[in-house]
Design a protein around this motif. Structure first.
Motif, PDB file in Angstrom:
ATOM      1  N   UNK A  96       0.816  -1.211   0.000  1.00  0.00           N
ATOM      2  CA  UNK A  96       0.000   0.000   0.000  1.00  0.00           C
ATOM      3  C   UNK A  96       0.853   1.266   0.000  1.00  0.00           C
ATOM      4  N   UNK A  97       2.016   1.211   0.641  1.00  0.00           N
ATOM      5  CA  UNK A  97       2.842   2.409   0.775  1.00  0.00           C
ATOM      6  C   UNK A  97       4.052   2.419  -0.161  1.00  0.00           C
ATOM      7  N   UNK A  98       4.080   1.495  -1.103  1.00  0.00           N
ATOM      8  CA  UNK A  98       5.264   1.344  -1.960  1.00  0.00           C
ATOM      9  C   UNK A  98       5.583   2.606  -2.751  1.00  0.00           C
ATOM     10  N   UNK A  99       4.582   3.246  -3.289  1.00  0.00           N
ATOM     11  CA  UNK A  99       4.823   4.435  -4.106  1.00  0.00           C
ATOM     12  C   UNK A  99       5.285   5.609  -3.247  1.00  0.00           C
ATOM     13  N   UNK A 100       4.834   5.660  -1.997  1.00  0.00           N
ATOM     14  CA  UNK A 100       5.115   6.794  -1.128  1.00  0.00           C
ATOM     15  C   UNK A 100       6.376   6.610  -0.301  1.00  0.00           C
ATOM     16  N   UNK A 101       6.711   5.345   0.002  1.00  0.00           N
ATOM     17  CA  UNK A 101       7.904   5.057   0.799  1.00  0.00           C
ATOM     18  C   UNK A 101       8.453   3.710   0.328  1.00  0.00           C
ATOM     19  N   UNK A 102       9.103   3.698  -0.828  1.00  0.00           N
ATOM     20  CA  UNK A 102       9.476   2.419  -1.442  1.00  0.00           C
ATOM     21  C   UNK A 102      10.449   1.572  -0.635  1.00  0.00           C
ATOM     22  N   UNK A 103      11.220   2.173   0.252  1.00  0.00           N
ATOM     23  CA  UNK A 103      12.192   1.398   1.016  1.00  0.00           C
ATOM     24  C   UNK A 103      11.734   1.141   2.452  1.00  0.00           C
ATOM     25  N   UNK A 104      10.430   1.123   2.691  1.00  0.00           N
ATOM     26  CA  UNK A 104       9.947   1.017   4.070  1.00  0.00           C
ATOM     27  C   UNK A 104      10.335  -0.312   4.719  1.00  0.00           C
ATOM     28  N   UNK A 105      10.379  -1.403   3.962  1.00  0.00           N
ATOM     29  CA  UNK A 105      10.801  -2.667   4.551  1.00  0.00           C
ATOM     30  C   UNK A 105      12.287  -2.660   4.886  1.00  0.00           C
ATOM     31  N   UNK A 106      13.083  -2.056   4.022  1.00  0.00           N
ATOM     32  CA  UNK A 106      14.513  -1.967   4.291  1.00  0.00           C
ATOM     33  C   UNK A 106      14.781  -1.089   5.513  1.00  0.00           C
ATOM     34  N   UNK A 107      14.034   0.005   5.646  1.00  0.00           N
ATOM     35  CA  UNK A 107      14.183   0.840   6.838  1.00  0.00           C
ATOM     36  C   UNK A 107      13.861   0.047   8.100  1.00  0.00           C
ATOM     37  N   UNK A 108      12.812  -0.744   8.041  1.00  0.00           N
ATOM     38  CA  UNK A 108      12.440  -1.547   9.205  1.00  0.00           C
ATOM     39  C   UNK A 108      13.451  -2.663   9.471  1.00  0.00           C
ATOM     40  N   UNK A 109      13.990  -3.247   8.406  1.00  0.00           N
ATOM     41  CA  UNK A 109      14.973  -4.308   8.585  1.00  0.00           C
ATOM     42  C   UNK A 109      16.186  -3.799   9.363  1.00  0.00           C
ATOM     43  N   UNK A 110      16.715  -2.653   8.958  1.00  0.00           N
ATOM     44  CA  UNK A 110      17.877  -2.091   9.639  1.00  0.00           C
ATOM     45  C   UNK A 110      17.551  -1.726  11.075  1.00  0.00           C
ATOM     46  N   UNK A 111      16.385  -1.126  11.279  1.00  0.00           N
ATOM     47  CA  UNK A 111      15.990  -0.722  12.628  1.00  0.00           C
ATOM     48  C   UNK A 111      15.750  -1.934  13.516  1.00  0.00           C
ATOM     49  N   UNK A 112      15.070  -2.956  12.987  1.00  0.00           N
ATOM     50  CA  UNK A 112      14.741  -4.131  13.788  1.00  0.00           C
ATOM     51  C   UNK A 112      16.002  -4.859  14.242  1.00  0.00           C
ATOM     52  N   UNK A 113      16.975  -4.953  13.368  1.00  0.00           N
ATOM     53  CA  UNK A 113      18.238  -5.600  13.734  1.00  0.00           C
ATOM     54  C   UNK A 113      18.857  -4.918  14.950  1.00  0.00           C
ATOM     55  N   UNK A 114      18.898  -3.599  14.918  1.00  0.00           N
ATOM     56  CA  UNK A 114      19.486  -2.835  16.023  1.00  0.00           C
ATOM     57  C   UNK A 114      18.625  -2.923  17.271  1.00  0.00           C
ATOM     58  N   UNK A 115      17.312  -2.830  17.094  1.00  0.00           N
ATOM     59  CA  UNK A 115      16.402  -2.833  18.231  1.00  0.00           C
ATOM     60  C   UNK A 115      16.477  -4.149  19.002  1.00  0.00           C
TER      61      UNK A 115
END
Length: 254
Positions: A96-115
């Motif tokens: 749903x958010x691909x056009x507006x934030x295409x790297x949202x999964x990658x942002x979460x992947x990096x954050x989740x690893x650190x968290x």
């Protein structure tokens, strides 16, 4: 005596329609004043009245949630601790958010690893709306699997709670993309059912399900209790009937 409750996404049908949010808040009156609500974003939070995709702007504007997720996903992705439990809320709505934030999964992947690397809590629970291992005909969500499952394995996430398919289903432990034997290290995937009126007839039990139930007759809810080394979960119909119960035992980390 619940400490808080988690709402698993799709709180409303059209996320950018304020009249629906007024109805939701009216429905929770008498509860939300004294019991914290921890919501996550579902696909319907990303719809406009014209049925176009959008960012979940009304969702983030109305809930005061931890702002410790990726900066561009503040209020959509967050984590917090309660006792010896670390809880992580993810946003699975990449389509749903691909056009507006295409790297949202990658942002979460990096954050989740650190968290997850930073927590010292015994229990690690993840919540997201769409399941990796679902019960609709499309089954496995490969984009979510590739993004998150290796991190769940590395950091020994205990349970991933999901929704979207409107069924209650739980797997045995998964590790390395495969179901492993009972009692082995791995992550359980648990679909939490539904609370509204919408049900599906196009869902069915999958090979990875140890328990499957399609709650077409009444809404259901789950309770979770942590008592030191034991996590206990009960599954109830709205009428109070116990539909399933299970527990995990986990010693503290060395």
């Amino acid at each position: 005596d619940a400490a808080f409750f988690v709402s698993m996404g799709d709180l409303v049908d059209v996320g950018q329609d304020y009249a629906e949010w007024e109805a939701w808040f009216a429905a929770t009156a008498g509860v939300m004043e004294s019991l914290p609500i921890l919501p996550i974003v579902g696909n319907h939070e990303c719809y406009t009245p014209e049925r176009r995709f959008s960012r979940p702007e009304y969702f983030t504007a109305q809930f005061s949630l931890p702002q410790n997720g990726p900066p561009e996903l503040a209020g959509q992705v967050y984590s917090f601790d309660y006792g010896d439990v670390h809880l992580v809320m993810l946003d699975s709505q990449a389509g749903e958010q691909a056009r507006l934030l295409p790297d949202m999964l990658e942002q979460q992947r990096l954050w989740l690893e650190t968290d997850l690397a930073a927590t010292t809590k015994r229990w690690k629970l993840v919540f997201m709306h769409r399941p990796i291992y679902g019960n609709k005909p499309d089954g496995i969500q490969e984009n979510l699997r590739r993004t998150f499952e290796p991190i769940f394995d590395r950091h020994m996430v205990d349970v991933v709670f999901t929704a979207h398919d409107h069924v209650y289903a739980r797997s045995g432990p998964f590790y390395g993309g495969e179901a492993v034997g009972k009692g082995q290290a791995g992550t359980l995937h648990v679909a939490t059912g539904r609370t509204g009126t919408k049900t599906y007839s196009t869902v069915d039990e999958k090979p990875w399900n140890n328990f499957f139930f399609n709650p077409v007759n009444q809404p259901i809810y789950l309770t979770a209790t942590v008592d030191g080394a034991i996590l206990r979960v009960g599954v109830f119909g709205q009428n109070g009937e116990l539909l399933d119960s299970w527990e995990l035992t986990k010693p503290p980390r060395n």
